[in-house]
Design a protein around this motif. Structure first.
Motif, PDB file in Angstrom:
ATOM      1  N   MET A   1       0.868  -1.174   0.000  1.00 43.49           N
ATOM      2  CA  MET A   1       0.000   0.000   0.000  1.00 43.49           C
ATOM      3  C   MET A   1       0.906   1.226   0.000  1.00 43.49           C
ATOM      4  SD  MET A   1      -3.151  -0.969   2.557  1.00 43.49           S
ATOM      5  CE  MET A   1      -4.118   0.415   1.914  1.00 43.49           C
ATOM      6  N   GLY A   2       0.447   2.304  -0.648  1.00 47.11           N
ATOM      7  CA  GLY A   2       1.295   3.485  -0.718  1.00 47.11           C
ATOM      8  C   GLY A   2       0.527   4.727  -1.079  1.00 47.11           C
ATOM      9  N   TRP A   3       1.225   5.838  -1.012  1.00 45.81           N
ATOM     10  CA  TRP A   3       0.659   7.127  -1.398  1.00 45.81           C
ATOM     11  C   TRP A   3       1.784   7.950  -2.019  1.00 45.81           C
ATOM     12  CZ3 TRP A   3       3.320  11.143   0.630  1.00 45.81           C
ATOM     13  CH2 TRP A   3       3.994  10.930   1.845  1.00 45.81           C
ATOM     14  N   ASN A   4       1.398   8.926  -2.793  1.00 42.64           N
ATOM     15  CA  ASN A   4       2.391   9.841  -3.341  1.00 42.64           C
ATOM     16  C   ASN A   4       1.759  11.186  -3.642  1.00 42.64           C
ATOM     17  OD1 ASN A   4       1.596   9.998  -6.340  1.00 42.64           O
ATOM     18  ND2 ASN A   4       1.759   7.778  -6.015  1.00 42.64           N
ATOM     19  N   LEU A   5       2.597  12.201  -3.641  1.00 44.49           N
ATOM     20  CA  LEU A   5       2.224  13.567  -4.012  1.00 44.49           C
ATOM     21  C   LEU A   5       2.909  13.885  -5.329  1.00 44.49           C
ATOM     22  CD1 LEU A   5       2.871  15.276  -0.541  1.00 44.49           C
ATOM     23  CD2 LEU A   5       0.741  14.268  -1.355  1.00 44.49           C
ATOM     24  N   ARG A   6       2.183  14.599  -6.202  1.00 46.03           N
ATOM     25  CA  ARG A   6       2.776  14.897  -7.505  1.00 46.03           C
ATOM     26  C   ARG A   6       2.303  16.239  -8.048  1.00 46.03           C
ATOM     27  NH1 ARG A   6       1.721  10.090 -11.144  1.00 46.03           N
ATOM     28  NH2 ARG A   6       2.329   8.981  -9.246  1.00 46.03           N
ATOM     29  N   GLU A   7       3.192  16.864  -8.749  1.00 45.28           N
ATOM     30  CA  GLU A   7       2.910  18.118  -9.442  1.00 45.28           C
ATOM     31  C   GLU A   7       3.024  17.855 -10.931  1.00 45.28           C
ATOM     32  OE1 GLU A   7       2.068  22.320  -9.687  1.00 45.28           O
ATOM     33  OE2 GLU A   7       1.927  20.873  -8.043  1.00 45.28           O
ATOM     34  N   ARG A   8       1.953  18.158 -11.649  1.00 46.56           N
ATOM     35  CA  ARG A   8       1.944  17.974 -13.099  1.00 46.56           C
ATOM     36  C   ARG A   8       2.041  19.334 -13.782  1.00 46.56           C
ATOM     37  NH1 ARG A   8      -2.556  14.308 -11.689  1.00 46.56           N
ATOM     38  NH2 ARG A   8      -1.747  12.164 -11.767  1.00 46.56           N
ATOM     39  N   ILE A   9       2.916  19.429 -14.768  1.00 44.54           N
ATOM     40  CA  ILE A   9       3.144  20.682 -15.488  1.00 44.54           C
ATOM     41  C   ILE A   9       2.879  20.431 -16.972  1.00 44.54           C
ATOM     42  CG2 ILE A   9       4.799  22.500 -15.999  1.00 44.54           C
ATOM     43  CD1 ILE A   9       6.312  21.599 -13.438  1.00 44.54           C
ATOM     44  N   LEU A  10       1.895  21.111 -17.510  1.00 41.06           N
ATOM     45  CA  LEU A  10       1.513  20.917 -18.916  1.00 41.06           C
ATOM     46  C   LEU A  10       2.547  21.559 -19.838  1.00 41.06           C
ATOM     47  CD1 LEU A  10      -0.917  19.656 -20.460  1.00 41.06           C
ATOM     48  CD2 LEU A  10      -1.870  21.960 -20.587  1.00 41.06           C
ATOM     49  N   ILE A  11       2.924  20.847 -20.889  1.00 42.31           N
ATOM     50  CA  ILE A  11       3.931  21.344 -21.820  1.00 42.31           C
ATOM     51  C   ILE A  11       3.299  22.102 -22.980  1.00 42.31           C
ATOM     52  CG2 ILE A  11       5.779  20.677 -23.407  1.00 42.31           C
ATOM     53  CD1 ILE A  11       6.340  18.285 -21.611  1.00 42.31           C
ATOM     54  N   ASN A  12       2.230  21.568 -23.546  1.00 41.61           N
ATOM     55  CA  ASN A  12       1.611  22.199 -24.721  1.00 41.61           C
ATOM     56  C   ASN A  12       0.247  22.781 -24.372  1.00 41.61           C
ATOM     57  OD1 ASN A  12       0.538  19.537 -24.421  1.00 41.61           O
ATOM     58  ND2 ASN A  12      -0.323  19.689 -26.485  1.00 41.61           N
ATOM     59  N   ASN A  13      -0.250  23.645 -25.216  1.00 43.43           N
ATOM     60  CA  ASN A  13      -1.536  24.304 -24.998  1.00 43.43           C
ATOM     61  C   ASN A  13      -2.643  23.505 -25.680  1.00 43.43           C
ATOM     62  OD1 ASN A  13      -3.544  26.149 -24.418  1.00 43.43           O
ATOM     63  ND2 ASN A  13      -3.014  27.514 -26.122  1.00 43.43           N
ATOM     64  N   VAL A  14      -3.680  23.158 -24.891  1.00 45.59           N
ATOM     65  CA  VAL A  14      -4.793  22.376 -25.444  1.00 45.59           C
ATOM     66  C   VAL A  14      -6.065  23.213 -25.572  1.00 45.59           C
ATOM     67  CG1 VAL A  14      -3.873  20.203 -24.567  1.00 45.59           C
ATOM     68  CG2 VAL A  14      -5.427  21.551 -23.136  1.00 45.59           C
ATOM     69  N   LYS A  15      -6.002  24.473 -25.237  1.00 44.00           N
ATOM     70  CA  LYS A  15      -7.180  25.331 -25.333  1.00 44.00           C
ATOM     71  C   LYS A  15      -7.421  25.746 -26.778  1.00 44.00           C
ATOM     72  CE  LYS A  15      -6.409  27.342 -20.742  1.00 44.00           C
ATOM     73  NZ  LYS A  15      -6.208  28.606 -19.977  1.00 44.00           N
ATOM     74  N   THR A  16      -8.684  25.928 -27.099  1.00 48.49           N
ATOM     75  CA  THR A  16      -9.060  26.441 -28.417  1.00 48.49           C
ATOM     76  C   THR A  16      -9.923  27.683 -28.241  1.00 48.49           C
ATOM     77  OG1 THR A  16     -11.062  25.070 -28.529  1.00 48.49           O
ATOM     78  CG2 THR A  16      -9.012  24.101 -29.369  1.00 48.49           C
ATOM     79  N   ASP A  17     -10.162  28.377 -29.305  1.00 48.92           N
ATOM     80  CA  ASP A  17     -10.995  29.577 -29.227  1.00 48.92           C
ATOM     81  C   ASP A  17     -12.444  29.233 -28.898  1.00 48.92           C
ATOM     82  OD1 ASP A  17      -8.780  31.062 -29.877  1.00 48.92           O
ATOM     83  OD2 ASP A  17      -9.215  31.046 -32.044  1.00 48.92           O
TER      84      ASP A  17
END
Length: 275
Positions: free
Chosen positions: A208-224
């Protein structure tokens, strides 16, 4: 008469010289002294030979530690589904031991995000995968220990699609409504994850385990037209970085072992004093 006396004196001198030479003859070496000399030389040679034998290049010991593939599930997705009912996600976690402290890490899963309210209806779905490595900083108490306190880094990739079958824009001033829809859009997302966590063996090969993580997006996925509600494997589609927590259960399949060596210890040659 005088001549006879001279002959006798000469003969006496010769005899006395011979006698003196016989008395000054070199004395033969005693057996004990010869034995001592030979013994001293032999002892010195034996010391030199023994010193050569004591020169050890290195001491190399080795043993085997358990390896294997650890496969499990992320239970935190069950909790997140309570707070975000539209986010339905299944995540499989796995790692494989490379050496004493280094592990290859893998995650993969599928996300479905059906959502609707009075303004619009949203449908999204997609798969994701992350690949990386974990390094265990926990010092083992015994060779077969598999508990971990680790940090890691991942590269994440997601391919997903989303669409808005219908939306309604209300005009409170004129009292009319504008309706429409947005077609299906296919998107790829890339991100980096930084991880720190703990895995503990509760039963034999069960963790059993746990972890903390920070995710950083590289590319832009937003559209107009529309920002995706959820990026599978990443999280909120409107943010460039998100913080997340995982709770995992996993099981190790120990089908291989890893040979581990102790550090080589060089033994220096002792100098023998010259005599």
């Amino acid at each position: 008469m005088t001549r006879i006396f001279c002959y006798i004196s000469l003969l006496s001198s010769i005899l006395l010289s011979v006698a003196a030479m016989a008395q000054n003859k070199p004395t033969a070496t005693k057996p004990d002294s010869l034995h001592k000399t030979i013994k001293a030389d032999t002892t010195h040679k034996m010391v030199a030979d023994t010193a050569k034998k004591l020169i050890v290049p290195h001491i190399d010991s080795s043993w085997y530690i358990p390896g294997g593939i650890r496969v499990g599930l992320d239970l935190s997705r069950i909790v997140s589904a309570i707070y975000y009912p539209y986010r339905k996600e299944v995540t499989v976690v796995a790692d494989a031991r490379i050496n004493s402290n280094l592990y290859a890490a893998f995650e993969g899963g599928f996300t479905s995000t059906p959502y609707s309210d009075t303004s619009y209806t949203y449908k999204g779905s997609g798969a994701f995968v992350t690949l990386g490595v974990d390094y265990n900083f926990l010092k083992r108490q015994y060779p077969s220990e598999k508990n971990m306190f680790y940090t890691g880094i991942r590269y994440g990739f997601s391919h997903f699609s989303y669409e808005v079958p219908s939306y309604t824009i209300k005009n409170t001033y004129w009292g009319d409504h504008l309706t429409g829809s947005l077609p299906k859009t296919n998107v790829n997302a890339h991100w980096i994850e930084l991880v720190v966590g703990l895995k503990a063996e509760i039963f034999k090969n069960f963790f059993m385990g746990w972890n903390l993580r920070e995710r950083i997006l590289i590319n832009n996925v937003k559209t107009d037209e529309m920002t995706p509600l959820v990026i599978p494997g990443f999280g909120n589609g409107s943010k460039g970085a998100v913080f997340d927590v995982q709770y995992t259960v996993s099981y190790v399949i120990p089908f291989y072992r890893i040979k581990e060596h102790t550090p080589k210890v060089e033994v220096k040659q002792k100098k023998i004093p010259k005599r």
